[in-house]
Enzyme design. Structure first.
Site, PDB file in Angstrom:
ATOM      1  CD  GLU A   1      -2.795  -1.045   0.024  1.00  0.00           C
ATOM      2  OE1 GLU A   1      -3.120   0.035  -0.692  1.00  0.00           O
ATOM      3  OE2 GLU A   1      -3.119  -2.168  -0.485  1.00  0.00           O
TER       4      GLU A   1
ATOM      5  CG  ASP B   1       2.323  -7.295  -5.800  1.00  0.00           C
ATOM      6  OD1 ASP B   1       1.939  -6.942  -5.001  1.00  0.00           O
ATOM      7  OD2 ASP B   1       1.868  -8.211  -6.579  1.00  0.00           O
TER       8      ASP B   1
END
EC number: 3.4.-.-
Length: 485
Positions: free
Chosen positions: A134, A202
């Site tokens: 995040e 990611d």
């Protein structure tokens, strides 16, 4: 107090529905990696949107104001931010009471974690892998980049763009419902764009995870287990709606992790204490259900981890007024972890329940010698002072606390309570006004300060201070409402 929030949320939903199919159909072109997105939103504008949306969330979602859990998740988040690249904005980490597995980030460095995430993460590394992902969404400015891509193709307002994206992140079902009103191609292009951002988050997030000292295998381990668990579910959790987990994304994550040696970290006591606290208080199960979960976990836990489940059991005993059982466990834990804020917070609650706040006061003052100005210890001490009817001391402490932590609703709530106990209605109204403002209830906030000014001595410094705050709130309200245009 929350009266204004639904209209603002309705505005955001309306903004989502107002996006034309042509604007959504053009979101498949991923901007160049590293774009600043400056053509659409500046960093200052992102902060303004983030602040506004945070106020909406406080009013509309069960944001958890637990000092100990807030300190834990913030400490974890800041340790990751310290190892992230391209950080251009302050970060704020907070918890939402929701058993659904989800986490989301939005403008201005705000990162929300659902309590359900604690239930499914087996280690701090797994939780950190989600938080680092995040953080990457924020540092890579994915929201602003998506808005920039849409704005190049369709002349919609920033409010419409921001509203649609923020709503889809925080309330994925509403966002997807809006998307289904458009053509299938438009939906697919938006999903493709999201998946591209997910892969980038990611990659960037794993770099942060590694630099922060966590095992990179925690990321594919958690994502893979989540995908397996919900592979055939008719209703996947919100996290899988906003963070799709196709097999190639998990494979890519696993391949990157395999390039590094396995770095198993020792289990984090704080993570497991936080998890036990979440189970005991914030997942909406009965005290019997929480106790059953804690006892089952305790049986299979290592000797080092057993105290974390004893801590959870102590909280259940405390919340069900079984004070002797709670005290026995907490005193044992205090001997093992004398400086743990998890334990000190629970002991404070215990002494309040036992009508011995003076014991908690002495304990907290001693702890503050070791950790001066620690927010958890300060807010507990203020609460204990109020219970001990030392309201003047509590007010002095809370005035400093709210100055240092202006967005913590706990401080303003206790300050309002202390002023009420002192029969000081003007300052009680002012503290309540700050609470209204934190929930985007600008009219009630202004009304509270207006009433406070009216009952203050004419021409006094206090009245001048309240009048100045009214002017600030009027300006903040205008800025808030201007975000719709």
């Amino acid at each position: 107090m929350l009266k204004r929030a639904p209209s603002v949320l309705a505005m955001l939903l309306g903004a989502t529905l107002s996006l034309s199919s042509s604007s959504l159909a053009n979101t498949s072109d991923l901007p160049d990696i590293g774009t600043t997105a400056g053509g659409t939103l500046t960093i200052d504008q992102e902060r303004n949107y983030g602040d506004a949306y945070m106020r909406i969330l406080r009013a509309s979602q069960p944001v958890i104001n637990d000092p100990v859990l807030s300190e834990y998740i913030s400490s974890l988040g800041y340790s990751l931010v310290a190892n992230a690249e391209d950080v251009k904005t302050p970060f704020e980490f907070f918890l939402i009471r929701d058993r659904n597995i989800n986490a989301f980030a939005f403008f201005g460095g705000h990162v929300a974690i659902h309590t359900g995430l604690f239930l499914h993460a087996n280690s701090e590394g797994e939780l950190a892998s989600v938080v680092s992902h995040e953080i990457a969404h924020v540092t890579q400015r994915h929201l602003a980049r998506r808005m920039e891509d849409q704005a190049r193709k369709n002349p919609v307002t920033l409010a419409a763009l921001a509203g649609s994206i923020l709503l889809a992140i925080a309330a994925p079902e509403a966002g997807i419902a809006a998307l289904t009103a458009t053509q299938a191609g438009a939906m697919q292009s938006a999903i493709n764009y999201t998946r591209s951002n997910e892969k980038e988050a990611d990659r960037v997030g794993m770099n942060t995870l590694i630099k922060a000292g966590y095992d990179p295998h925690a990321m594919p381990s958690f994502f893979g287990r989540l995908a397996d668990q919900y592979r055939y579910a008719s209703k996947p959790p919100p996290m899988l709606l906003t963070h799709p987990l196709p097999e190639d994304r998990i494979t890519d994550s696993r391949s990157r992790a395999d390039a590094y040696p396995i770095n198993p970290a020792a289990p984090s006591l704080e993570f497991h204490m936080a998890k036990a606290r979440v189970v005991a208080r914030y997942v909406g199960i009965s005290s019997d259900g929480a106790m059953d979960w804690l006892e089952r976990k305790e049986k299979s836990a290592s000797k080092a981890m057993k105290p974390t489940y004893e801590y959870g059991k102590a909280l259940v005993y405390l919340d069900t007024k079984q004070l002797d059982k709670a005290e026995e466990l907490l005193l044992s834990l205090q001997k093992q972890f004398p400086h743990s804020n998890f334990v000190l917070d629970a002991l404070s609650d215990l002494n309040i329940e036992k009508k011995t706040p003076e014991k908690a006061e002495a304990l907290l003052k001693e702890a503050l010698k070791i950790k001066p100005r620690n927010p958890v210890l300060q807010i507990n001490l203020a609460n204990v002072m109020i219970e001990a009817e030392k309201n003047e001391q509590a007010v002095r402490m809370l005035q400093r606390y709210t100055h240092d932590n202006p967005n913590d609703t706990n401080g303003w709530h206790l300050l309002s309570k202390a002023h009420a106990n002192l029969s000081d209605p003007a300052n009680e109204l002012a503290a309540r006004g700050e609470l209204y403002a934190l929930n985007a209830n600008w009219n009630r906030a202004i009304q509270s300060f207006t009433q406070a000014a009216q009952i203050s001595e004419l021409g006094s410094l206090q009245q001048a201070r309240f009048d100045a705050r009214i002017d600030q709130l009027l300006q903040q309200r205008d800025q808030f409402m201007a975000l719709q245009n």
